[in-house]
Scaffold this active site. Structure first.
Site, PDB file in Angstrom:
ATOM      1  N   CYS A 107       0.858  -1.182   0.000  1.00  0.00           N
ATOM      2  CA  CYS A 107       0.000   0.000   0.000  1.00  0.00           C
ATOM      3  C   CYS A 107       0.896   1.235   0.000  1.00  0.00           C
ATOM      4  CB  CYS A 107      -0.911  -0.006   1.226  1.00  0.00           C
ATOM      5  SG  CYS A 107      -1.703   1.592   1.446  1.00  0.00           S
ATOM      6  N   ASN A 141       7.626   0.516 -10.296  1.00  0.00           N
ATOM      7  CA  ASN A 141       7.341  -0.119 -11.576  1.00  0.00           C
ATOM      8  C   ASN A 141       5.836  -0.131 -11.827  1.00  0.00           C
ATOM      9  OD1 ASN A 141       8.503  -1.848 -13.836  1.00  0.00           O
ATOM     10  ND2 ASN A 141       6.866  -3.173 -13.083  1.00  0.00           N
ATOM     11  N   GLU A 142       5.432   0.389 -12.959  1.00  0.00           N
ATOM     12  CA  GLU A 142       4.016   0.365 -13.373  1.00  0.00           C
ATOM     13  C   GLU A 142       3.052   0.676 -12.221  1.00  0.00           C
ATOM     14  OE1 GLU A 142       3.162  -3.202 -15.608  1.00  0.00           O
ATOM     15  OE2 GLU A 142       4.036  -2.322 -17.406  1.00  0.00           O
ATOM     16  N   CYS A 148      -6.805   0.532  -2.995  1.00  0.00           N
ATOM     17  CA  CYS A 148      -6.556  -0.175  -1.732  1.00  0.00           C
ATOM     18  C   CYS A 148      -7.573   0.280  -0.672  1.00  0.00           C
ATOM     19  CB  CYS A 148      -5.135   0.107  -1.241  1.00  0.00           C
ATOM     20  SG  CYS A 148      -4.802  -0.549   0.401  1.00  0.00           S
ATOM     21  N   CYS A 150      -7.429  -0.395   2.709  1.00  0.00           N
ATOM     22  CA  CYS A 150      -6.942  -0.555   4.079  1.00  0.00           C
ATOM     23  C   CYS A 150      -7.413   0.637   4.926  1.00  0.00           C
ATOM     24  CB  CYS A 150      -5.420  -0.702   4.101  1.00  0.00           C
ATOM     25  SG  CYS A 150      -4.522   0.830   3.848  1.00  0.00           S
ATOM     26  N   CYS A 153      -5.773   3.967   3.920  1.00  0.00           N
ATOM     27  CA  CYS A 153      -6.319   4.571   2.691  1.00  0.00           C
ATOM     28  C   CYS A 153      -7.709   5.149   2.944  1.00  0.00           C
ATOM     29  CB  CYS A 153      -6.354   3.547   1.560  1.00  0.00           C
ATOM     30  SG  CYS A 153      -4.698   3.197   0.919  1.00  0.00           S
ATOM     31  N   GLU A 299       9.884  -0.870 -21.542  1.00  0.00           N
ATOM     32  CA  GLU A 299       9.707  -2.295 -21.801  1.00  0.00           C
ATOM     33  C   GLU A 299       9.111  -2.393 -23.201  1.00  0.00           C
ATOM     34  OE1 GLU A 299       7.347  -4.216 -18.784  1.00  0.00           O
ATOM     35  OE2 GLU A 299       8.424  -3.196 -17.178  1.00  0.00           O
ATOM     36  N   TRP A 308       0.279 -15.126 -17.098  1.00  0.00           N
ATOM     37  CA  TRP A 308      -0.993 -14.993 -16.375  1.00  0.00           C
ATOM     38  C   TRP A 308      -2.164 -15.075 -17.349  1.00  0.00           C
ATOM     39  CZ3 TRP A 308       3.301 -12.415 -14.828  1.00  0.00           C
ATOM     40  CH2 TRP A 308       3.640 -11.245 -15.541  1.00  0.00           C
TER      41      TRP A 308
HETATM   42  C1  GLA Z   1       4.935  -5.475 -16.968  1.00  0.00           C
HETATM   43  C2  GLA Z   1       5.995  -5.358 -15.904  1.00  0.00           C
HETATM   44  C3  GLA Z   1       7.209  -6.192 -16.166  1.00  0.00           C
HETATM   45  C4  GLA Z   1       6.829  -7.531 -16.700  1.00  0.00           C
HETATM   46  C5  GLA Z   1       5.979  -7.347 -17.920  1.00  0.00           C
HETATM   47  C6  GLA Z   1       5.637  -8.614 -18.639  1.00  0.00           C
HETATM   48  O1  GLA Z   1       5.054  -4.624 -18.012  1.00  0.00           O
HETATM   49  O2  GLA Z   1       6.406  -4.040 -15.699  1.00  0.00           O
HETATM   50  O3  GLA Z   1       7.926  -6.344 -14.981  1.00  0.00           O
HETATM   51  O4  GLA Z   1       6.161  -8.242 -15.724  1.00  0.00           O
HETATM   52  O5  GLA Z   1       4.782  -6.746 -17.501  1.00  0.00           O
HETATM   53  O6  GLA Z   1       5.173  -9.625 -17.860  1.00  0.00           O
HETATM   54 ZN    ZN Z   2      -3.948   1.150   1.620  1.00  0.00          ZN
END
Ligand code: GLA
Ligand code: ZN
Length: 656
Positions: A107, A141-142, A148, A150, A153, A299, A308
């Site tokens: 979180c 990252n992303e 969330c 919790c 939040c 990426e 997934w």
């Molecule tokens: C996202 C994530 C990466 C990777 C890719 C592909 O873009 O930022 O770390 O997991 O998916 O799976």
């Molecule tokens: Zn939270």
């Protein structure tokens, strides 16, 4: 322009690092991104930091002249941290904490997470600030606008509302909670909108929750940016983004970042519908538009995707190189491929990198090395930029509002933007995709599809633009809501009625039913999803419905307003309408058109003020021949050309 790879030293034996770096350098790789998931290796126990292995990695890359994008590893706190502070784990809509053992489930509002996230970031920056191999910092990252639920939040959301609305009575009035006895008597009663069915929740609450979660992400980024800036004043800072269900407001998210990074995974299988060809070019233009400057791809598609979900096809010959070139010419200064080699372990083992599990050079690797070579010869494009006559406006709030309340079967906000984008792409035009808050005065043509949520500053921006001579296109579902996501008691398009010189007397959400419209020249087009029934005040009809009970009434209108022109498209059509409409708009606004461009061939023109470079990208799986108006010099094959023969996904760049 540089090509890079994502690399996970913590996933490979130490003996492989140097071999990998050597192979990357031989291939022409100039950048490597590392560290975003490596917290447990960098701080194996609370306050026990281990940077020795990272020192090694960085010095190896330095030896091979490969620049490092170093990431603050805050995406994945180590298990000891979750154990010490279980309340830093996100809580789902079901009120339960998410299980550990995955990623990204911290979180970002939890105070102890923030404390540890700042500390590991600070340690990292202190150690590597001033290291010439480090060329950029990436935060996390992303990041998403995490919903969330919790206690932290929830409490922060209530505080956020309290500071915006002051009293609970104001919240009740703003949200219109008298509907369904939803009146609050205290801020403590306010819950995030997680009830089932979701569509039964109050739309104002839903939009405010989106704003709050998006704000939380932007604040987290700002805080970490400040930690980095205290230690390092030079190296640029970024974070990588993508389109997800919980996309934050990109403009807010990147406000304090030095540049935008985007994760680009264009689809491998070729859609039947040519409209879709352009969608990844649209995303690239949107990314460039966030800060109105070049961005990086952090990426990039490198192999079959999956893990997934069931695996996709492998990239077709030409796509590894072509899609990277496409990103470069649309404004990416660097394209970093995900990933150098496919993982042998972990949940992601079927999301393929350049190299397969075997670690043997393969077809994709060979194409990737060709890409590295071609890009190294394109430094001439480094100081060029894209200048566009056309802007398409993208509003994150409107996007969020349509996700909260889908309007009609088949209607998607982004699809409308893409339909216009595809139409202008069809004629080889440069297009900027920018925020409605941007200064648009320099554009010859501005398209603002379905601006659903009214914002006074945006309304003024658009009026000013037309008053000063601009040509603006608005479409159905514009002006419907106020900033609270409530409807306005006025005929549509409410605040824009005067500008478009017409008003909606009734609408028909026809969904998958199809009707026809006929334009002033007698051309017929299929329309679907939505039909506004329009009464003209000062506007003239550009097209009329040619069937339905509103046969012969206006569907698309044109209104001269002060020095400019405002069009209103009251319905949603198939692509041929947008192509024809775009052609007329370009003619009227004096925007040059490239004629006879084969379907699926994209053109981007880049300039350095002296020379113009025209980039032709064959975004189809067929060979395409493109006639050139005069012989031109190809920067790719280094020779004169009077026509281009492009293999599937091939790019050629000529000097004009
Ligand atoms: C996202 C994530 C990466 C990777 C890719 C592909 O873009 O930022 O770390 O997991 O998916 O799976
Ligand atoms: Zn939270």
């Amino acid at each position: 322009m540089r090509i890079g790879v994502d690399y996970y030293p913590e996933q490979w034996d130490r003996s492989m690092w140097e071999k990998d770096a050597e192979a990357m350098a031989r291939t022409g790789v100039k950048l490597v991104r590392i560290g975003e998931f490596a917290w447990s290796r960098l701080e194996p126990r609370d306050s026990e930091f281990d940077f020795f292995w990272l020192d090694d990695v960085i010095s190896i890359f330095s030896k091979y002249s490969i620049g490092v994008i170093l990431c603050a590893p805050t995406n994945c706190p180590p298990l000891w941290l979750y154990e010490a502070y279980p309340d830093i784990i996100q809580v789902g809509a079901d009120g339960k904490r998410i299980q550990t053992g995955i990623r990204g489930h911290r979180c970002i509002n939890a105070p102890m997470f923030q404390y540890y996230a700042k500390r590991i970031t600070e340690q990292m920056i202190r150690r590597y600030s001033g290291n010439p191999t480090v060329v950029a910092w990436q935060i996390d990252n992303e990041l998403e606008a995490y919903p969330c639920c919790c206690e932290v939040c929830k409490a922060k959301f209530r505080d956020w509302l309290a500071s915006k609305y002051d009293t609970i009575e104001n919240v009740n009035a703003a949200f219109g909670t008298s509907v369904w006895s939803g009146e609050y008597s205290s801020f403590e009663q306010i819950q995030p909108p997680t009830a089932y069915p979701k569509a039964w929740q109050n739309p104002s609450l839903c939009l405010e929750w989106y704003r709050f979660t998006s704000d939380s992400t932007a604040n987290f980024l700002k805080e970490l940016m400040l930690v980095i800036r205290l230690e390092d004043t030079k190296v640029p800072i970024t974070t990588n983004t993508w389109f997800s269900e919980n996309t934050p407001d990109f403009y807010q998210m990147f406000e304090f970042m030095d540049f935008v990074s985007y994760d680009n995974y264009p689809p491998v299988s070729i859609p039947n519908d040519t409209e879709e060809f352009y969608s990844h070019a649209f995303h690239l233009d949107l990314m460039r538009g966030i800060k109105e400057k070049n961005f990086w791809v952090m990426e990039q598609l490198s192999g079959p995707t999956g893990s997934w979900m069931p695996m996709s096809q492998t990239p077709r010959p030409g796509q590894i190189k072509g899609y990277s070139m496409q990103a470069l010419v649309h404004g990416a200064s660097a394209v970093v491929h995900f990933r150098w080699r496919t993982a042998l372990t972990g949940a992601e083992m079927y999301w393929h990198g350049i190299l397969d599990h075997s670690n043997k050079p393969n077809r994709r690797y060979l194409e990737f090395s060709e890409l590295c070579k071609s890009v190294s010869q394109l430094s001439i494009l480094d100081d060029t930029e894209i200048i566009s006559d056309i802007a398409i406006l993208y509003s994150p709030e409107t996007d969020a509002a349509f996700k909260i309340q889908p309007q009609v079967e088949g209607f998607y906000y982004l699809e409308q933007l893409k339909a216009f984008h595809a139409a202008f792409t069809h004629y080889g035009a440069n297009i900027d995709v920018i925020s409605p808050d941007t200064d648009i005065s320099g554009y010859k043509l501005v398209i603002a599809p379905s601006l659903h949520i009214n914002k006074r500053s945006v309304t003024e921006n658009l009026y000013r633009y037309v008053i000063n001579g601009g040509t603006l296109v608005l479409t159905a579902r514009t002006g419907v809501k106020n900033e609270l996501n409530n409807c306005i008691m006025d005929s549509l398009p409410t605040v824009f009625k005067e500008l478009v010189g017409a008003e909606v007397t009734e609408y028909d959400p026809i969904g998958k039913h199809e009707l026809t419209i006929r334009d002033f020249a007698g051309n017929e087009f299929v329309c679907k999803e939505w039909c506004d029934l329009l009464q003209l005040t000062t506007a003239r009809a550009y097209a009329e419905y040619s069937d339905g009970f509103f046969d012969c009434t206006p569907a698309v209108t044109m209104n001269r307003y002060c020095n400019g022109v405002a069009y209103y498209v009251g319905t949603i059509c198939e692509q041929d309408f947008y192509n024809s409409f775009a052609s007329n708009l370009m003619m009227q606004t004096g925007i040059p058109k490239l004629k006879n461009l084969p379907d699926g061939v994209e053109v981007t023109t880049r300039t350095n003020g002296r020379d113009e470079y025209v980039c032709f990208f064959n975004n189809t799986n067929q060979t395409q021949t493109i006639p050139l108006p005069k012989p031109m010099f190809s920067m790719i094959s280094s020779r004169g050309r009077d026509k281009l023969e492009l293999d599937p996904f091939e790019m050629d760049i000529v000097r004009k």
